[in-house]
Design a protein around this motif. Structure first.
Motif, PDB file in Angstrom:
ATOM      1  N   VAL A 225      12.601  22.416  22.717  1.00 18.18           N
ATOM      2  CA  VAL A 225      13.706  23.564  22.605  1.00 18.18           C
ATOM      3  C   VAL A 225      13.010  24.580  23.669  1.00 18.18           C
ATOM      4  O   VAL A 225      12.015  25.181  23.359  1.00 18.18           O
ATOM      5  N   ALA A 226      13.668  24.831  24.593  1.00 16.65           N
ATOM      6  CA  ALA A 226      13.508  25.734  25.607  1.00 16.65           C
ATOM      7  C   ALA A 226      13.264  27.178  25.315  1.00 16.65           C
ATOM      8  O   ALA A 226      14.121  27.614  24.214  1.00 16.65           O
ATOM      9  N   ALA A 227      12.057  27.879  25.640  1.00 19.07           N
ATOM     10  CA  ALA A 227      11.796  29.081  25.045  1.00 19.07           C
ATOM     11  C   ALA A 227      12.589  29.928  25.667  1.00 19.07           C
ATOM     12  O   ALA A 227      13.262  30.030  26.669  1.00 19.07           O
ATOM     13  N   GLY A 228      12.415  31.413  25.161  1.00 21.70           N
ATOM     14  CA  GLY A 228      12.722  32.521  25.863  1.00 21.70           C
ATOM     15  C   GLY A 228      13.778  33.098  25.508  1.00 21.70           C
ATOM     16  O   GLY A 228      14.259  34.474  25.694  1.00 21.70           O
ATOM     17  N   LEU A 229      14.666  32.772  24.832  1.00 19.12           N
ATOM     18  CA  LEU A 229      16.031  33.563  24.300  1.00 19.12           C
ATOM     19  C   LEU A 229      15.863  33.847  22.706  1.00 19.12           C
ATOM     20  O   LEU A 229      15.461  33.184  22.198  1.00 19.12           O
ATOM     21  N   ALA A 230      16.193  35.112  22.783  1.00 24.33           N
ATOM     22  CA  ALA A 230      16.097  35.717  21.327  1.00 24.33           C
ATOM     23  C   ALA A 230      16.924  35.001  20.310  1.00 24.33           C
ATOM     24  O   ALA A 230      17.914  34.232  20.593  1.00 24.33           O
ATOM     25  N   GLN A 231      16.621  35.313  18.761  1.00 20.85           N
ATOM     26  CA  GLN A 231      17.539  34.711  18.035  1.00 20.85           C
ATOM     27  C   GLN A 231      18.612  35.824  17.644  1.00 20.85           C
ATOM     28  O   GLN A 231      18.223  37.107  17.404  1.00 20.85           O
ATOM     29  N   PRO A 232      19.868  35.706  17.213  1.00 22.36           N
ATOM     30  CA  PRO A 232      20.813  36.492  16.939  1.00 22.36           C
ATOM     31  C   PRO A 232      20.292  37.038  15.579  1.00 22.36           C
ATOM     32  O   PRO A 232      19.862  36.209  14.830  1.00 22.36           O
ATOM     33  N   SER A 233      20.660  38.386  15.156  1.00 23.11           N
ATOM     34  CA  SER A 233      20.236  38.699  13.903  1.00 23.11           C
ATOM     35  C   SER A 233      21.503  39.079  13.369  1.00 23.11           C
ATOM     36  O   SER A 233      21.412  39.236  11.964  1.00 23.11           O
ATOM     37  N   GLY A 234      22.445  39.513  14.028  1.00 26.70           N
ATOM     38  CA  GLY A 234      23.880  39.813  13.533  1.00 26.70           C
ATOM     39  C   GLY A 234      24.816  38.613  13.726  1.00 26.70           C
ATOM     40  O   GLY A 234      24.256  37.538  13.904  1.00 26.70           O
ATOM     41  N   PRO A 235      26.110  38.892  13.304  1.00 24.15           N
ATOM     42  CA  PRO A 235      27.065  37.591  13.478  1.00 24.15           C
ATOM     43  C   PRO A 235      26.956  37.172  14.714  1.00 24.15           C
ATOM     44  O   PRO A 235      27.181  37.820  15.849  1.00 24.15           O
ATOM     45  N   VAL A 236      27.050  35.693  14.874  1.00 28.10           N
ATOM     46  CA  VAL A 236      27.247  35.159  16.309  1.00 28.10           C
ATOM     47  C   VAL A 236      28.744  35.231  16.765  1.00 28.10           C
ATOM     48  O   VAL A 236      29.502  34.829  15.984  1.00 28.10           O
ATOM     49  N   VAL A 237      28.735  35.880  17.968  1.00 23.21           N
ATOM     50  CA  VAL A 237      30.303  36.101  18.454  1.00 23.21           C
ATOM     51  C   VAL A 237      30.328  35.078  19.840  1.00 23.21           C
ATOM     52  O   VAL A 237      31.467  34.997  19.876  1.00 23.21           O
ATOM     53  N   LEU A 238      29.203  34.437  20.107  1.00 20.68           N
ATOM     54  CA  LEU A 238      29.421  33.488  21.200  1.00 20.68           C
ATOM     55  C   LEU A 238      28.392  32.295  21.112  1.00 20.68           C
ATOM     56  O   LEU A 238      27.425  32.725  20.966  1.00 20.68           O
ATOM     57  N   THR A 239      29.019  31.344  21.501  1.00 22.41           N
ATOM     58  CA  THR A 239      28.148  29.756  21.541  1.00 22.41           C
ATOM     59  C   THR A 239      28.531  29.500  23.058  1.00 22.41           C
ATOM     60  O   THR A 239      29.408  29.274  23.357  1.00 22.41           O
ATOM     61  N   VAL A 240      27.242  29.321  23.727  1.00 20.44           N
ATOM     62  CA  VAL A 240      27.081  28.968  24.955  1.00 20.44           C
ATOM     63  C   VAL A 240      26.696  27.436  25.042  1.00 20.44           C
ATOM     64  O   VAL A 240      25.466  27.202  24.348  1.00 20.44           O
ATOM     65  N   LYS A 241      27.458  26.457  25.632  1.00 21.78           N
ATOM     66  CA  LYS A 241      26.865  24.965  25.677  1.00 21.78           C
ATOM     67  C   LYS A 241      26.761  24.330  26.873  1.00 21.78           C
ATOM     68  O   LYS A 241      27.294  25.085  27.648  1.00 21.78           O
ATOM     69  N   GLY A 242      26.260  23.226  26.849  1.00 22.57           N
ATOM     70  CA  GLY A 242      26.123  22.672  28.241  1.00 22.57           C
ATOM     71  C   GLY A 242      24.564  22.485  28.587  1.00 22.57           C
ATOM     72  O   GLY A 242      23.487  22.763  27.883  1.00 22.57           O
ATOM     73  N   PRO A 243      24.265  22.211  30.174  1.00 17.68           N
ATOM     74  CA  PRO A 243      22.989  22.009  30.641  1.00 17.68           C
ATOM     75  C   PRO A 243      22.457  23.383  30.813  1.00 17.68           C
ATOM     76  O   PRO A 243      22.798  23.991  31.479  1.00 17.68           O
ATOM     77  N   LEU A 244      21.566  24.165  29.818  1.00 17.73           N
ATOM     78  CA  LEU A 244      20.998  25.220  29.506  1.00 17.73           C
ATOM     79  C   LEU A 244      19.274  25.007  29.742  1.00 17.73           C
ATOM     80  O   LEU A 244      18.650  24.113  28.954  1.00 17.73           O
ATOM     81  N   ASP A 245      18.776  26.024  30.485  1.00 18.12           N
ATOM     82  CA  ASP A 245      17.408  25.894  30.529  1.00 18.12           C
ATOM     83  C   ASP A 245      16.803  26.573  29.372  1.00 18.12           C
ATOM     84  O   ASP A 245      15.473  26.602  28.743  1.00 18.12           O
ATOM     85  N   ARG A 246      17.536  27.752  28.827  1.00 14.30           N
ATOM     86  CA  ARG A 246      16.941  28.598  27.737  1.00 14.30           C
ATOM     87  C   ARG A 246      18.184  28.564  26.658  1.00 14.30           C
ATOM     88  O   ARG A 246      19.385  28.838  26.859  1.00 14.30           O
ATOM     89  N   THR A 247      17.661  28.125  25.554  1.00 18.13           N
ATOM     90  CA  THR A 247      18.388  27.992  24.307  1.00 18.13           C
ATOM     91  C   THR A 247      17.870  28.708  23.216  1.00 18.13           C
ATOM     92  O   THR A 247      16.504  28.933  22.961  1.00 18.13           O
TER      93      THR A 247
END
Ligand SMILES: Nc1nc2c(c(=O)[nH]1)N[C@H]1C(S)=C(S)[C@@H](COP(=O)(O)O)O[C@H]1N2
Ligand SMILES: [Mo]
Length: 177
Positions: free
Chosen positions: A29-51
């Protein structure tokens, strides 16, 4: 002459070795992206370096607010008079998840989707608007997330193809390779 040819070739080989080592050392799991603490409003998928989820990047509103904000005042075919829209540029959003591709498929809550070419939003400031006139947008106001082209800044964008890419009530973005 042979030296100038051989030298770069050797350097390239050494670099490839280092790159391979870096690849092996990369955690699942690539590091560096914060975790959501509120309701998730957007999900981005595909070839991502940061998840921050299983092969996905999930955003709450605060995470979108933490990206650089672009503001544009524009009329649209769906609003009564000019409105002030604000939110991250699509180019800054994809940079935040380390994504590169040819296009984005942007999906609305009604399963409507449109494909936005990479070169277009790299050039023009296409915004994933989170606010209209400083306020979050309700579903009735095409929110909470709305693709906004800066039609008044760039009148050449005022075409049917860009209208059709102005996805309302955005819930997902898929990076197309
Ligand atoms: N979520 C969502 N966004 C959407 C649509 C839709 O059906 N659902 N229609 C698209 C199309 S095809 C156009 S031209 C514009 C305007 O749609 P309208 O002509 O129905 O107002 O919104 C775009 N955004
Ligand atoms: Mo349309």
């Amino acid at each position: 002459m042979p030296l100038t040819v051989r030298r770069p070739a050797f350097a390239a080989l050494a670099f490839r070795g280092l790159a391979l080592l870096a690849l092996i050392a990369t955690p699942a799991v690539a590091a560096g992206l914060a975790q959501p603490s509120g309701p998730v409003v957007l999900t981005v998928k595909g070839p991502l370096d940061r998840t921050n989820a299983e092969r996905a990047a999930e955003f709450d509103l605060a995470m979108l607010d933490s990206l650089p904000q672009r503001v544009t005042t524009t009329t649209t075919p769906w609003h009564d008079g000019p409105q002030v829209f604000a939110g991250p540029r699509l180019s800054d959003l994809v940079a935040a998840v380390g994504a590169r591709g040819s296009a984005l498929r942007v999906v609305g809550i009604d399963d409507y989707s449109a494909v936005l070419p990479w070169s277009e939003f790299a050039d023009a400031p296409v915004i994933l608007a989170t606010r209209v006139n400083g306020r979050p947008m309700t579903l009735r106001q095409y929110g909470p997330l709305l693709i906004v082209y800066p039609f008044d800044e760039f009148p050449e964008l005022r075409r049917e193809v860009q209208f059709s890419r102005s996805v309302w009530q955005v819930v997902g973005i898929e990076v197309l390779p």
